[in-house]
Scaffold this motif. Structure first.
Motif, PDB file in Angstrom:
ATOM      1  N   GLU A 188      -2.131  17.494 -14.462  1.00  0.00           N
ATOM      2  CA  GLU A 188      -3.334  17.348 -15.270  1.00  0.00           C
ATOM      3  C   GLU A 188      -4.089  16.064 -14.931  1.00  0.00           C
ATOM      4  OE1 GLU A 188      -4.588  19.561 -17.273  1.00  0.00           O
ATOM      5  OE2 GLU A 188      -2.959  20.923 -16.804  1.00  0.00           O
ATOM      6  N   VAL A 189      -3.373  15.058 -14.387  1.00  0.00           N
ATOM      7  CA  VAL A 189      -4.036  13.808 -14.018  1.00  0.00           C
ATOM      8  C   VAL A 189      -5.081  14.049 -12.949  1.00  0.00           C
ATOM      9  CG1 VAL A 189      -3.678  11.515 -13.015  1.00  0.00           C
ATOM     10  CG2 VAL A 189      -2.072  12.419 -14.688  1.00  0.00           C
ATOM     11  N   VAL A 190      -4.739  14.957 -11.985  1.00  0.00           N
ATOM     12  CA  VAL A 190      -5.675  15.265 -10.904  1.00  0.00           C
ATOM     13  C   VAL A 190      -6.929  15.906 -11.474  1.00  0.00           C
ATOM     14  CG1 VAL A 190      -5.990  16.533  -8.755  1.00  0.00           C
ATOM     15  CG2 VAL A 190      -3.781  15.498  -9.288  1.00  0.00           C
ATOM     16  N   LYS A 191      -6.716  16.861 -12.369  1.00  0.00           N
ATOM     17  CA  LYS A 191      -7.877  17.511 -12.986  1.00  0.00           C
ATOM     18  C   LYS A 191      -8.715  16.511 -13.753  1.00  0.00           C
ATOM     19  CE  LYS A 191      -5.741  22.100 -13.493  1.00  0.00           C
ATOM     20  NZ  LYS A 191      -5.375  23.152 -14.458  1.00  0.00           N
ATOM     21  N   LEU A 192      -8.064  15.605 -14.463  1.00  0.00           N
ATOM     22  CA  LEU A 192      -8.793  14.616 -15.259  1.00  0.00           C
ATOM     23  C   LEU A 192      -9.666  13.742 -14.380  1.00  0.00           C
ATOM     24  CD1 LEU A 192      -9.390  13.239 -17.935  1.00  0.00           C
ATOM     25  CD2 LEU A 192      -7.343  11.830 -17.592  1.00  0.00           C
ATOM     26  N   ARG A 193      -9.123  13.307 -13.241  1.00  0.00           N
ATOM     27  CA  ARG A 193      -9.914  12.470 -12.333  1.00  0.00           C
ATOM     28  C   ARG A 193     -11.070  13.241 -11.725  1.00  0.00           C
ATOM     29  NH1 ARG A 193      -5.532   8.696  -9.085  1.00  0.00           N
ATOM     30  NH2 ARG A 193      -4.759   7.610 -10.950  1.00  0.00           N
ATOM     31  N   ALA A 194     -10.836  14.556 -11.455  1.00  0.00           N
ATOM     32  CA  ALA A 194     -11.927  15.371 -10.910  1.00  0.00           C
ATOM     33  C   ALA A 194     -13.043  15.521 -11.933  1.00  0.00           C
ATOM     34  CB  ALA A 194     -11.387  16.743 -10.494  1.00  0.00           C
ATOM     35  N   ILE A 195     -12.662  15.698 -13.176  1.00  0.00           N
ATOM     36  CA  ILE A 195     -13.666  15.820 -14.228  1.00  0.00           C
ATOM     37  C   ILE A 195     -14.440  14.523 -14.376  1.00  0.00           C
ATOM     38  CG2 ILE A 195     -13.955  16.099 -16.721  1.00  0.00           C
ATOM     39  CD1 ILE A 195     -11.581  18.058 -16.630  1.00  0.00           C
ATOM     40  N   GLU A 196     -13.759  13.412 -14.267  1.00  0.00           N
ATOM     41  CA  GLU A 196     -14.437  12.115 -14.391  1.00  0.00           C
ATOM     42  C   GLU A 196     -15.498  11.936 -13.319  1.00  0.00           C
ATOM     43  OE1 GLU A 196     -11.214   9.414 -14.241  1.00  0.00           O
ATOM     44  OE2 GLU A 196     -10.717   9.586 -16.374  1.00  0.00           O
ATOM     45  N   LYS A 197     -15.263  12.524 -12.137  1.00  0.00           N
ATOM     46  CA  LYS A 197     -16.213  12.395 -11.039  1.00  0.00           C
ATOM     47  C   LYS A 197     -17.225  13.553 -10.977  1.00  0.00           C
ATOM     48  CE  LYS A 197     -13.037   9.803  -8.114  1.00  0.00           C
ATOM     49  NZ  LYS A 197     -12.328   9.751  -6.804  1.00  0.00           N
ATOM     50  N   TRP A 198     -17.064  14.566 -11.867  1.00  0.00           N
ATOM     51  CA  TRP A 198     -17.969  15.736 -11.821  1.00  0.00           C
ATOM     52  C   TRP A 198     -19.370  15.322 -12.214  1.00  0.00           C
ATOM     53  CZ3 TRP A 198     -18.461  20.014 -15.998  1.00  0.00           C
ATOM     54  CH2 TRP A 198     -19.216  21.068 -15.493  1.00  0.00           C
ATOM     55  N   ASP A 199     -20.383  15.894 -11.504  1.00  0.00           N
ATOM     56  CA  ASP A 199     -21.784  15.545 -11.781  1.00  0.00           C
ATOM     57  C   ASP A 199     -22.451  16.521 -12.732  1.00  0.00           C
ATOM     58  OD1 ASP A 199     -21.935  17.763 -10.215  1.00  0.00           O
ATOM     59  OD2 ASP A 199     -23.111  16.836  -8.602  1.00  0.00           O
ATOM     60  N   GLY A 200     -21.683  17.433 -13.247  1.00  0.00           N
ATOM     61  CA  GLY A 200     -22.232  18.375 -14.233  1.00  0.00           C
ATOM     62  C   GLY A 200     -22.700  19.689 -13.650  1.00  0.00           C
ATOM     63  N   HIS A 201     -22.681  19.854 -12.353  1.00  0.00           N
ATOM     64  CA  HIS A 201     -23.102  21.108 -11.718  1.00  0.00           C
ATOM     65  C   HIS A 201     -21.872  21.900 -11.333  1.00  0.00           C
ATOM     66  CE1 HIS A 201     -26.594  18.423 -11.153  1.00  0.00           C
ATOM     67  NE2 HIS A 201     -27.318  19.556 -11.276  1.00  0.00           N
ATOM     68  N   ALA A 244       1.630   9.496  -5.546  1.00  0.00           N
ATOM     69  CA  ALA A 244       2.098  10.862  -5.271  1.00  0.00           C
ATOM     70  C   ALA A 244       3.106  11.308  -6.318  1.00  0.00           C
ATOM     71  CB  ALA A 244       2.719  10.915  -3.869  1.00  0.00           C
ATOM     72  N   GLN A 245       3.971  10.383  -6.683  1.00  0.00           N
ATOM     73  CA  GLN A 245       4.973  10.698  -7.694  1.00  0.00           C
ATOM     74  C   GLN A 245       4.299  11.018  -9.024  1.00  0.00           C
ATOM     75  OE1 GLN A 245       7.854   7.638  -8.192  1.00  0.00           O
ATOM     76  NE2 GLN A 245       8.935   8.663  -9.856  1.00  0.00           N
ATOM     77  N   SER A 246       3.249  10.282  -9.328  1.00  0.00           N
ATOM     78  CA  SER A 246       2.531  10.509 -10.580  1.00  0.00           C
ATOM     79  C   SER A 246       1.833  11.869 -10.583  1.00  0.00           C
ATOM     80  CB  SER A 246       1.521   9.388 -10.792  1.00  0.00           C
ATOM     81  OG  SER A 246       0.741   9.626 -11.941  1.00  0.00           O
ATOM     82  N   VAL A 247       1.229  12.199  -9.431  1.00  0.00           N
ATOM     83  CA  VAL A 247       0.529  13.497  -9.331  1.00  0.00           C
ATOM     84  C   VAL A 247       1.510  14.652  -9.454  1.00  0.00           C
ATOM     85  CG1 VAL A 247      -0.777  14.981  -7.766  1.00  0.00           C
ATOM     86  CG2 VAL A 247      -1.400  12.578  -8.048  1.00  0.00           C
ATOM     87  N   GLN A 274       0.824  -1.206   0.000  1.00  0.00           N
ATOM     88  CA  GLN A 274       0.000   0.000   0.000  1.00  0.00           C
ATOM     89  C   GLN A 274       0.862   1.261   0.000  1.00  0.00           C
ATOM     90  OE1 GLN A 274      -3.466   0.012  -0.209  1.00  0.00           O
ATOM     91  NE2 GLN A 274      -3.069   2.185  -0.613  1.00  0.00           N
ATOM     92  N   ALA A 275       1.946   1.184   0.806  1.00  0.00           N
ATOM     93  CA  ALA A 275       2.839   2.349   0.852  1.00  0.00           C
ATOM     94  C   ALA A 275       3.477   2.607  -0.513  1.00  0.00           C
ATOM     95  CB  ALA A 275       3.922   2.130   1.915  1.00  0.00           C
ATOM     96  N   GLU A 276       3.863   1.531  -1.154  1.00  0.00           N
ATOM     97  CA  GLU A 276       4.466   1.665  -2.477  1.00  0.00           C
ATOM     98  C   GLU A 276       3.465   2.226  -3.475  1.00  0.00           C
ATOM     99  OE1 GLU A 276       7.414   1.434  -5.466  1.00  0.00           O
ATOM    100  OE2 GLU A 276       7.443   1.523  -3.269  1.00  0.00           O
TER     101      GLU A 276
END
Length: 291
Positions: free
Chosen positions: A261-274, A253-256, A245-247
């Protein structure tokens, strides 16, 4: 008036002579039969003479069947087919005597056991066997052969511990004892093809208690070791799970850090449109400005 034959002998007189001859013949026949001996099938006979110029043991074995014993002669029988014989504590067909075999281990702990053997006599060597020992088969079996069987078993058990016998080594021991006995007797015409224990060895009770206590202690130790192994395996699994899990977190974290842009992409994927509701000068997590 007497009935007289021409030769001067009366008929009653002749009848008496014939009757006397018949009686003598019956007596002689009975004597002859009583002097005979039947060698049973599966046996061979050895003729022994105690009178005359040919006194001694006849070198030619006698086959099964009926044979005449002249005065001073007798026949000893030996088995030539395989037969099973036993040496036991309990009474058997040979009598009530205790014939169990006694022996000890390498610490001089005494034990006893019943044994059985399968044996036969080489018919061609039966006369020589009797000549050497001057014993019938029963005497040979109950004397020299029994002593050698007991000595062979004792010689082998003295090389091992009682624990070795108790834990399964007794079969190896008795097979080695059989080889010892055969080295002596097979060359003399006695073939012992099997030597086996009857039932279990009779160990001293104190030895049985000690062995059982040791067995229980070993079993308890094995169970404890097994529990320790299980606990260690479970702990190792948890450590590996945490390490994994630590790995995973480190890689995330290293990827972020390297790709915001990965963080933004994941936020958009979870956005409900409002659109998010903000207060004051708060900045929405998702940038919805014009591009």
């Amino acid at each position: 008036m007497n009935n007289i034959r021409p030769n001067g002998v009366s008929i009653p007189g002749r009848l008496k002579v014939v009757a006397s001859a018949a009686v003598i013949g019956v007596i002689l026949l009975g004597t002859l039969v009583s002097c005979g001996q039947t060698i049973q099938p599966g046996n061979v006979g050895v003729k022994i003479r105690t009178l005359g110029p040919n006194a001694g043991v006849d070198k030619t074995p006698l086959p099964s069947g009926w044979h005449i014993n002249l005065p001073g002669e007798r026949i000893a029988e030996f088995p030539v087919i395989q037969r099973t014989y036993t040496y036991t504590r309990e009474k058997d067909d040979r009598g009530p005597e205790n014939e169990e075999v006694t022996f000890s281990d390498n610490n001089a702990l005494p034990m006893t056991a019943d044994v059985q053997l399968v044996m036969r006599i080489d018919p061609s060597k039966a006369p020589a066997l009797y000549t050497r020992y001057r014993l019938t088969f029963d005497q040979l079996f109950e004397g020299p052969i029994r002593n050698d069987v007991r000595s062979a078993i004792a010689a082998e058990t003295e090389l091992v511990s009682v624990e070795y016998l108790y834990r399964g080594g007794r079969q190896q021991v008795i097979q080695k004892a059989l080889a010892r006995v055969n080295r002596k007797w097979e060359t003399q015409g006695v073939n012992i093809s099997q030597l086996d224990w009857i039932g279990t060895i009779r160990y001293p009770q104190v030895i049985l208690d000690s062995i059982q206590a040791k067995t229980k202690a070993d079993a308890d130790a094995s169970a404890a070791q097994a529990q320790v192994a299980v606990a260690k395996a479970q702990a190792d699994a948890q450590i590996e799970q945490a390490r994994g899990q630590a790995e995973a977190n480190r890689l995330l974290a290293q990827s972020v850090a390297s790709s915001p842009e990965v963080v933004k992409l994941r936020a958009i994927e979870k956005w409900d449109g409002h659109l998010p509701t903000t207060t004051g000068g708060a900045v929405p997590f998702i940038d919805v400005g014009n591009r």
